[in-house]
Design an enzyme around this catalytic site. Structure first.
Site, PDB file in Angstrom:
ATOM      1  N   ARG A   1      17.904 -12.689  -1.630  1.00 58.27           N
ATOM      2  CA  ARG A   1      17.711 -12.128  -2.964  1.00 58.27           C
ATOM      3  C   ARG A   1      18.985 -11.513  -3.509  1.00 58.27           C
ATOM      4  O   ARG A   1      19.235 -11.547  -4.701  1.00 58.27           O
ATOM      5  CB  ARG A   1      16.597 -11.074  -2.901  1.00 58.27           C
ATOM      6  CG  ARG A   1      16.387 -10.338  -4.197  1.00 58.27           C
ATOM      7  CD  ARG A   1      15.085  -9.595  -4.205  1.00 58.27           C
ATOM      8  NE  ARG A   1      13.968 -10.487  -3.998  1.00 58.27           N
ATOM      9  CZ  ARG A   1      12.861 -10.150  -3.343  1.00 58.27           C
ATOM     10  NH1 ARG A   1      12.730  -8.939  -2.829  1.00 58.27           N
ATOM     11  NH2 ARG A   1      11.878 -11.010  -3.205  1.00 58.27           N
ATOM     12  N   TYR A   2      19.766 -10.914  -2.625  1.00 53.16           N
ATOM     13  CA  TYR A   2      20.986 -10.229  -3.042  1.00 53.16           C
ATOM     14  C   TYR A   2      22.191 -11.077  -2.642  1.00 53.16           C
ATOM     15  O   TYR A   2      22.106 -11.875  -1.708  1.00 53.16           O
ATOM     16  CB  TYR A   2      21.073  -8.861  -2.354  1.00 53.16           C
ATOM     17  CG  TYR A   2      19.946  -7.913  -2.700  1.00 53.16           C
ATOM     18  CD1 TYR A   2      19.910  -7.278  -3.939  1.00 53.16           C
ATOM     19  CD2 TYR A   2      18.934  -7.640  -1.788  1.00 53.16           C
ATOM     20  CE1 TYR A   2      18.893  -6.393  -4.247  1.00 53.16           C
ATOM     21  CE2 TYR A   2      17.914  -6.748  -2.092  1.00 53.16           C
ATOM     22  CZ  TYR A   2      17.887  -6.131  -3.323  1.00 53.16           C
ATOM     23  OH  TYR A   2      16.883  -5.252  -3.622  1.00 53.16           O
TER      24      TYR A   2
ATOM     25  N   ARG B   1      23.637 -10.408   1.356  1.00 54.16           N
ATOM     26  CA  ARG B   1      22.810 -10.121   2.530  1.00 54.16           C
ATOM     27  C   ARG B   1      21.471 -10.850   2.443  1.00 54.16           C
ATOM     28  O   ARG B   1      20.984 -11.130   1.352  1.00 54.16           O
ATOM     29  CB  ARG B   1      22.587  -8.613   2.687  1.00 54.16           C
ATOM     30  CG  ARG B   1      22.024  -7.912   1.458  1.00 54.16           C
ATOM     31  CD  ARG B   1      22.506  -6.451   1.460  1.00 54.16           C
ATOM     32  NE  ARG B   1      21.848  -5.643   0.452  1.00 54.16           N
ATOM     33  CZ  ARG B   1      22.167  -5.630  -0.838  1.00 54.16           C
ATOM     34  NH1 ARG B   1      23.122  -6.434  -1.292  1.00 54.16           N
ATOM     35  NH2 ARG B   1      21.540  -4.834  -1.688  1.00 54.16           N
TER      36      ARG B   1
ATOM     37  N   CYS C   1       3.231  -8.149  14.923  1.00 54.63           N
ATOM     38  CA  CYS C   1       3.532  -6.726  14.794  1.00 54.63           C
ATOM     39  C   CYS C   1       2.612  -5.982  15.755  1.00 54.63           C
ATOM     40  O   CYS C   1       1.480  -6.408  15.981  1.00 54.63           O
ATOM     41  CB  CYS C   1       3.275  -6.279  13.356  1.00 54.63           C
ATOM     42  SG  CYS C   1       4.368  -4.965  12.873  1.00 54.63           S
TER      43      CYS C   1
ATOM     44  N   CYS D   1      -0.144  -1.662   9.590  1.00 53.43           N
ATOM     45  CA  CYS D   1      -0.239  -0.604   8.593  1.00 53.43           C
ATOM     46  C   CYS D   1      -1.068  -1.159   7.439  1.00 53.43           C
ATOM     47  O   CYS D   1      -0.830  -2.282   6.986  1.00 53.43           O
ATOM     48  CB  CYS D   1       1.152  -0.220   8.095  1.00 53.43           C
ATOM     49  SG  CYS D   1       2.226   0.365   9.416  1.00 53.43           S
TER      50      CYS D   1
ATOM     51  N   CYS E   1       0.857  -2.482   4.348  1.00 57.83           N
ATOM     52  CA  CYS E   1       2.043  -3.312   4.647  1.00 57.83           C
ATOM     53  C   CYS E   1       2.318  -4.344   3.555  1.00 57.83           C
ATOM     54  O   CYS E   1       1.442  -5.103   3.160  1.00 57.83           O
ATOM     55  CB  CYS E   1       1.846  -4.030   5.972  1.00 57.83           C
ATOM     56  SG  CYS E   1       3.203  -5.151   6.392  1.00 57.83           S
TER      57      CYS E   1
ATOM     58  N   ARG F   1       3.934  -7.006   3.878  1.00 55.91           N
ATOM     59  CA  ARG F   1       3.788  -8.372   4.391  1.00 55.91           C
ATOM     60  C   ARG F   1       2.496  -8.573   5.155  1.00 55.91           C
ATOM     61  O   ARG F   1       2.427  -9.418   6.045  1.00 55.91           O
ATOM     62  CB  ARG F   1       4.984  -8.747   5.264  1.00 55.91           C
ATOM     63  CG  ARG F   1       6.218  -8.888   4.439  1.00 55.91           C
ATOM     64  CD  ARG F   1       7.365  -9.604   5.077  1.00 55.91           C
ATOM     65  NE  ARG F   1       8.532  -9.224   4.307  1.00 55.91           N
ATOM     66  CZ  ARG F   1       9.338  -8.230   4.638  1.00 55.91           C
ATOM     67  NH1 ARG F   1       9.178  -7.576   5.769  1.00 55.91           N
ATOM     68  NH2 ARG F   1      10.328  -7.899   3.849  1.00 55.91           N
TER      69      ARG F   1
ATOM     70  N   ASP G   1       4.021  -0.904  -2.653  1.00 58.17           N
ATOM     71  CA  ASP G   1       3.938  -2.225  -3.279  1.00 58.17           C
ATOM     72  C   ASP G   1       2.490  -2.573  -3.603  1.00 58.17           C
ATOM     73  O   ASP G   1       1.587  -2.263  -2.824  1.00 58.17           O
ATOM     74  CB  ASP G   1       4.521  -3.298  -2.345  1.00 58.17           C
ATOM     75  CG  ASP G   1       6.030  -3.179  -2.195  1.00 58.17           C
ATOM     76  OD1 ASP G   1       6.683  -2.756  -3.176  1.00 58.17           O
ATOM     77  OD2 ASP G   1       6.548  -3.491  -1.115  1.00 58.17           O
TER      78      ASP G   1
ATOM     79  N   ASP H   1      10.405  -1.563  -5.346  1.00 59.60           N
ATOM     80  CA  ASP H   1      10.785  -2.956  -5.121  1.00 59.60           C
ATOM     81  C   ASP H   1      10.058  -3.734  -6.217  1.00 59.60           C
ATOM     82  O   ASP H   1       8.831  -3.872  -6.187  1.00 59.60           O
ATOM     83  CB  ASP H   1      10.389  -3.417  -3.717  1.00 59.60           C
ATOM     84  CG  ASP H   1      11.400  -4.400  -3.146  1.00 59.60           C
ATOM     85  OD1 ASP H   1      12.029  -5.120  -3.957  1.00 59.60           O
ATOM     86  OD2 ASP H   1      11.567  -4.453  -1.915  1.00 59.60           O
TER      87      ASP H   1
ATOM     88  N   LYS I   1      15.137  -3.909  -5.199  1.00 58.56           N
ATOM     89  CA  LYS I   1      14.903  -2.472  -5.175  1.00 58.56           C
ATOM     90  C   LYS I   1      15.597  -1.795  -6.359  1.00 58.56           C
ATOM     91  O   LYS I   1      16.793  -1.948  -6.525  1.00 58.56           O
ATOM     92  CB  LYS I   1      15.438  -1.888  -3.875  1.00 58.56           C
ATOM     93  CG  LYS I   1      14.743  -2.441  -2.651  1.00 58.56           C
ATOM     94  CD  LYS I   1      15.368  -1.864  -1.379  1.00 58.56           C
ATOM     95  CE  LYS I   1      14.764  -2.471  -0.135  1.00 58.56           C
ATOM     96  NZ  LYS I   1      15.154  -3.888   0.087  1.00 58.56           N
TER      97      LYS I   1
HETATM   98  C1  LIG Z   1      15.390  -4.504   1.128  1.00 58.45           C
HETATM   99  C2  LIG Z   1      15.958  -5.847   1.162  1.00 58.45           C
HETATM  100  C3  LIG Z   1      17.287  -6.062   1.559  1.00 58.45           C
HETATM  101  C4  LIG Z   1      18.199  -4.933   1.965  1.00 58.45           C
HETATM  102  O1  LIG Z   1      18.452  -4.072   0.899  1.00 58.45           O
HETATM  103  P1  LIG Z   1      19.416  -2.806   1.083  1.00 58.45           P
HETATM  104  O2  LIG Z   1      19.309  -2.074  -0.224  1.00 58.45           O
HETATM  105  O3  LIG Z   1      20.793  -3.350   1.345  1.00 58.45           O
HETATM  106  O4  LIG Z   1      18.908  -2.024   2.248  1.00 58.45           O
HETATM  107  C5  LIG Z   1      17.757  -7.346   1.562  1.00 58.45           C
HETATM  108  N1  LIG Z   1      16.982  -8.388   1.180  1.00 58.45           N
HETATM  109  C6  LIG Z   1      15.723  -8.210   0.777  1.00 58.45           C
HETATM  110  C7  LIG Z   1      14.931  -9.391   0.337  1.00 58.45           C
HETATM  111  C8  LIG Z   1      15.156  -6.937   0.756  1.00 58.45           C
HETATM  112  O5  LIG Z   1      13.876  -6.776   0.379  1.00 58.45           O
END
Ligand SMILES: *Cc1c(COP(=O)(O)O)cnc(C)c1O
Length: 373
Positions: A116-117, A120, A129, A133, A136, A138, A297, A334, A341
């Site tokens: 998504r980002y 990362r 798991c 929870c 959760c 997921r 969520d 989120d 986020k």
């Molecule tokens: C939360 C999340 C991350 C990590 O986000 P940070 O703000 O760097 O902790 C990376 N990918 C996805 C899809 C996420 O939901």
């Protein structure tokens, strides 16, 4: 190193598992094998309320004996209990709720990877798991075998990360990766470490809170050979910070793993400034830095868990200035449909007049700052 249970879990062990030994209690495999997964088992441990009794036959449950030992027998509104025991409220679906509120499937270029980002990825390495929870994000994927639990299912993930040099941070989640064997964790970490552009690896886990017995010396030896390795630990309530949990976190910190926490804001569970303050203070004492406070969520049947956003802002306002900056998490939503986020802050920035920035401090006093133009 073995963990000596505090008197409370030992009493619980003798009462509910009379043939088991203390050594077995301290063995994480025993904990998983003897986890509570049915209404019959649960009824022997707590007195279920009417609201709790109905839906359990239909909704999957899983609670480790250790975590079950923290449940109040007669109080259905106790925080720990509400986190893991389903109620009839879960069967009520409200508008805006969805099985995959974050549209993770949509952002998944190959199975088990959510990208998504820019720099990362999230790598979902198992569907298993140790404890479910109720809130959760997921829950739709956990326990329903939506994640490849075989090592072969990871290969496409490794290939994807290898082929994308912009990925410098891999966040391992699931399910819960720490429920896998030491050998599988080592296989995963060593494969990721062989990719030169992967700078940091993170593991998101609830295990230290619900299965602290898992933090063994052999696991610690594996983890510390793959630094820089970070961890985000899921904590909900100060009652989770037991001597066993404190020991597990201390050992992780001593192994050089920087620890952050992730907490979901939950109605009637942790939505008070004092509860949250107790939690973040307890976390700092065991060297866990509060990282995120999540707005809950909108998963299916989550209305009873969700607070208004103003509640989260009120909690941040009640912490900032009143306690250590290190104790204050980022409050985020989120965003549904894959927005990621989004941080929320109380309004400290009031506005500006000419080149004066007008600010409000934690006591509600107004200050101005001459901004450079
Ligand atoms: C939360 C999340 C991350 C990590 O986000 P940070 O703000 O760097 O902790 C990376 N990918 C996805 C899809 C996420 O939901």
């Amino acid at each position: 190193m073995t963990i000596s249970p505090s008197p409370l879990p030992l009493d619980f062990l003798h009462q509910h598992y009379p043939s088991a030994t203390e050594q077995q209690w301290n063995d994480w495999h025993w904990q998983i094998k003897h986890s509570i997964t049915s209404l019959e088992q649960l009824q022997k441990i707590i007195h279920l309320s009417d609201k709790e009794i109905q839906p359990i036959s239909r909704l999957p449950i899983r609670i480790t004996p250790y975590y079950a030992s923290l449940m109040a027998k007669d109080n259905a509104s106790q925080a720990i209990r509400r986190c893991v025991v389903p109620t009839a409220d879960e069967l009520m679906v409200s508008p805006g709720e969805s099985a995959d509120p974050l549209s993770e499937k949509h952002d998944s270029p190959v199975p088990n990877i959510v990208h998504r980002y820019p720099d990362r990825v999230l790598f979902l390495v198992t569907g298993f798991c140790s404890t479910y929870c109720r809130y959760c994000t997921r829950s739709h994927a956990v326990a329903k075998d939506q994640c490849h639990t075989h090592t072969s299912g990871w290969q496409q993930g490794f290939e994807y990360i290898k082929a994308h040099p912009q990925i410098r941070d891999v966040l391992i989640s699931g399910g819960d990766a720490l429920t896998m064997s030491d050998a599988r964790i080592e296989f995963l970490l060593s494969n990721l470490r062989q990719i030169p552009h992967v700078e940091i690896i993170r593991i998101g886990t609830k295990v230290p809170a619900v299965l602290p017995q898992r933090i063994t010396q052999t696991l610690l030896d594996v983890l510390k050979s793959y630094h820089p390795l970070w961890m985000s630990l899921h904590f909900t309530h100060p009652d989770e910070i037991t001597p066993e949990v404190a020991q597990a976190c201390t050992q992780l910190a001593n192994a050089g793993v920087p620890l952050g926490s992730q907490t979901v804001l939950l109605k009637g569970i942790n939505d008070e400034v004092t509860t949250m303050k107790n939690l973040v203070h307890a976390l700092l004492k065991i060297r866990v830095r509060p990282y995120y406070l999540y707005q809950c969520d909108p998963i299916l049947g989550s209305t009873h868990f969700r607070t208004p956003v103003t509640k989260g802002l009120e909690i941040i306002k009640g912490l900032r200035g009143f306690t250590s900056g290190y104790a204050i998490p980022h409050y985020v939503i989120d965003a549904p449909n894959g927005g990621g986020k989004i941080p929320l802050l109380p309004e400290y920035y009031i506005g500006r007049e000419d080149n004066q920035v007008i600010l409000e401090n934690y006591e509600g006093k107004i200050f101005t700052y001459a901004d450079s133009v």
